[in-house]
Design a protein around this motif. Structure first.
Motif, short mmCIF file in Angstrom:
data_model
loop_
_atom_site.label_atom_id
_atom_site.label_comp_id
_atom_site.label_asym_id
_atom_site.label_seq_id
_atom_site.Cartn_x
_atom_site.Cartn_y
_atom_site.Cartn_z
N ILE A 48 -31.07 19.30 -104.45
CA ILE A 48 -30.81 19.71 -105.84
C ILE A 48 -31.33 21.11 -106.13
CG2 ILE A 48 -31.36 19.21 -108.24
CD1 ILE A 48 -31.28 16.25 -107.56
N LEU A 49 -32.56 21.40 -105.69
CA LEU A 49 -33.17 22.69 -106.04
C LEU A 49 -32.40 23.89 -105.49
CD1 LEU A 49 -37.00 21.90 -105.82
CD2 LEU A 49 -35.58 22.22 -107.86
N PRO A 50 -32.03 23.91 -104.20
CA PRO A 50 -31.23 25.05 -103.73
C PRO A 50 -29.88 25.16 -104.44
CG PRO A 50 -32.17 23.86 -101.88
CD PRO A 50 -32.40 23.01 -103.08
N LEU A 51 -29.24 24.01 -104.72
CA LEU A 51 -27.97 24.05 -105.43
C LEU A 51 -28.15 24.63 -106.83
CD1 LEU A 51 -26.17 20.69 -104.53
CD2 LEU A 51 -25.57 23.01 -103.81
N ALA A 52 -29.22 24.21 -107.52
CA ALA A 52 -29.47 24.72 -108.86
C ALA A 52 -29.72 26.22 -108.83
CB ALA A 52 -30.66 23.99 -109.49
N GLY A 53 -30.49 26.69 -107.85
CA GLY A 53 -30.74 28.11 -107.72
C GLY A 53 -29.45 28.89 -107.47
N ALA A 54 -28.60 28.36 -106.60
CA ALA A 54 -27.33 29.03 -106.31
C ALA A 54 -26.44 29.08 -107.54
CB ALA A 54 -26.61 28.31 -105.16
N VAL A 55 -26.40 27.98 -108.29
CA VAL A 55 -25.57 27.94 -109.49
C VAL A 55 -26.05 28.96 -110.52
CG1 VAL A 55 -24.94 26.52 -111.49
CG2 VAL A 55 -24.80 25.56 -109.18
N LEU A 56 -27.34 29.08 -110.71
CA LEU A 56 -27.88 30.05 -111.67
C LEU A 56 -27.53 31.48 -111.27
CD1 LEU A 56 -31.41 28.54 -112.44
CD2 LEU A 56 -29.41 28.60 -113.95
N ILE A 57 -27.66 31.77 -109.98
CA ILE A 57 -27.32 33.12 -109.50
C ILE A 57 -25.84 33.40 -109.70
CG2 ILE A 57 -27.15 34.57 -107.44
CD1 ILE A 57 -29.70 33.17 -106.43
N VAL A 58 -24.98 32.42 -109.39
CA VAL A 58 -23.54 32.60 -109.56
C VAL A 58 -23.18 32.79 -111.02
CG1 VAL A 58 -21.33 31.41 -109.39
CG2 VAL A 58 -22.88 31.43 -107.43
N LEU A 59 -23.79 32.00 -111.90
CA LEU A 59 -23.51 32.15 -113.33
C LEU A 59 -23.88 33.54 -113.83
CD1 LEU A 59 -24.60 28.68 -114.76
CD2 LEU A 59 -22.28 29.54 -114.44
N TYR A 60 -25.00 34.06 -113.34
CA TYR A 60 -25.41 35.42 -113.73
C TYR A 60 -24.40 36.44 -113.21
CZ TYR A 60 -28.01 39.80 -113.85
OH TYR A 60 -28.37 41.09 -114.06
N ALA A 61 -23.97 36.27 -111.94
CA ALA A 61 -23.01 37.20 -111.35
C ALA A 61 -21.67 37.13 -112.09
CB ALA A 61 -22.81 36.88 -109.87
N VAL A 62 -21.23 35.93 -112.44
CA VAL A 62 -19.96 35.77 -113.15
C VAL A 62 -20.04 36.40 -114.53
CG1 VAL A 62 -18.48 34.05 -114.26
CG2 VAL A 62 -19.18 33.73 -111.89
N LEU A 63 -21.14 36.17 -115.23
CA LEU A 63 -21.30 36.77 -116.56
C LEU A 63 -21.32 38.29 -116.47
CD1 LEU A 63 -21.81 36.43 -119.58
CD2 LEU A 63 -24.26 36.28 -119.09
N SER A 64 -22.05 38.83 -115.50
CA SER A 64 -22.12 40.28 -115.34
C SER A 64 -20.74 40.86 -115.04
CB SER A 64 -23.10 40.64 -114.22
OG SER A 64 -24.40 40.19 -114.52
N ALA A 65 -20.00 40.21 -114.14
CA ALA A 65 -18.67 40.71 -113.77
C ALA A 65 -17.71 40.62 -114.95
CB ALA A 65 -18.12 39.93 -112.58
N ALA A 66 -17.81 39.54 -115.74
CA ALA A 66 -16.94 39.39 -116.89
C ALA A 66 -17.22 40.46 -117.94
CB ALA A 66 -17.10 37.99 -117.49
N VAL A 67 -18.51 40.75 -118.18
CA VAL A 67 -18.88 41.79 -119.14
C VAL A 67 -18.40 43.15 -118.65
CG1 VAL A 67 -20.83 43.01 -120.18
CG2 VAL A 67 -20.83 40.51 -120.09
N PHE A 68 -18.58 43.41 -117.35
CA PHE A 68 -18.13 44.68 -116.78
C PHE A 68 -16.63 44.84 -116.93
CE2 PHE A 68 -16.76 47.07 -112.91
CZ PHE A 68 -17.23 48.31 -113.31
N SER A 69 -15.88 43.76 -116.71
CA SER A 69 -14.42 43.81 -116.88
C SER A 69 -14.05 44.12 -118.32
CB SER A 69 -13.80 42.48 -116.45
OG SER A 69 -14.04 42.21 -115.08
#
Length: 206
Positions: free
Chosen positions: A17-38
């Motif tokens: 669970i912990l590695p999956l949660a960490g990966a999900v948080l990083i991906v959500l941050y990356a997705v939000l950053s890319a969406a804002v940049f777009s």
């Protein structure tokens, strides 16, 4: 036919669970950053700056320019670009966010099923969908990026063609995305082979 074993308990469950949660948080941050940049690219300016500040973006902010796929232009503000061209330049980044989010969801599902001992079609299906999403999505992103590059060249560098030494890319394909897609396809094939062999062995047991 899907088979399951006893789910992991205690520290083994948290080790998944912990590695999956960490990966999900990083991906959500990356997705939000890319969406804002777009959104910035489409608007041609920083949307969070006040009206008293000049938040206009220049052509150097375009991914196609910063990656060296289009030669640098004279200082051009994106607000002076046609809206359709700004959308074209932002579309590959938007596609990337969708691919990344979908791939993460499928990976979470696939890893959870591995952790719970699921096998058979239920285990293989997420990997098949993941492979298709990465390959088809990667090709779509590459075509969109190539179209944006060519549109920029025709609009601002009409003398530069695909064969010019000033260009660094003919097709702007996201090769890592495609590579991971083929790896996911190989893993799905390996899991299917293993499941078939297991079923054959079980059926021959007395």
């Amino acid at each position: 036919m899907a088979r399951t074993t006893a789910p992991p308990t205690g520290h083994r469950r948290w080790a998944v669970i912990l590695p999956l949660a960490g990966a999900v948080l990083i991906v959500l941050y990356a997705v939000l950053s890319a969406a804002v940049f777009s959104a910035y690219l489409i608007a041609g300016r920083h949307l969070m700056l006040g009206p008293s500040l000049d938040g206009r973006l220049t052509s150097a902010s375009l991914p196609q320019v910063s990656a060296g796929q289009v030669p640098p232009m004279d200082t051009e503000y994106l607000t002076d670009f046609p809206l359709w061209l700004r959308w074209m330049c932002a579309t590959p980044t938007l596609l990337f966010t969708v691919i990344l989010l979908l791939a993460t969801i499928l990976l979470v599902v696939a890893v959870r099923r591995l952790a719970t001992g699921t096998s058979g079609a239920a285990l293989i299906k997420p990997w098949v969908i993941l492979a298709a999403a990465l390959i088809v999505g990667g090709l779509t992103q590459g075509v969109a990026d190539t179209a944006a590059i060519q549109a920029l060249r025709e609009q601002y560098h009409p003398s530069i063609g695909f064969n010019s030494t000033l260009t660094t890319a003919i097709f702007a394909m996201p090769w890592p995305t495609l590579a991971f897609g083929f790896l996911a396809a190989a893993l799905a094939a390996a899991l299917r082979t293993r499941s078939t062999q297991h079923d054959a062995t079980t059926s021959h047991q007395p």
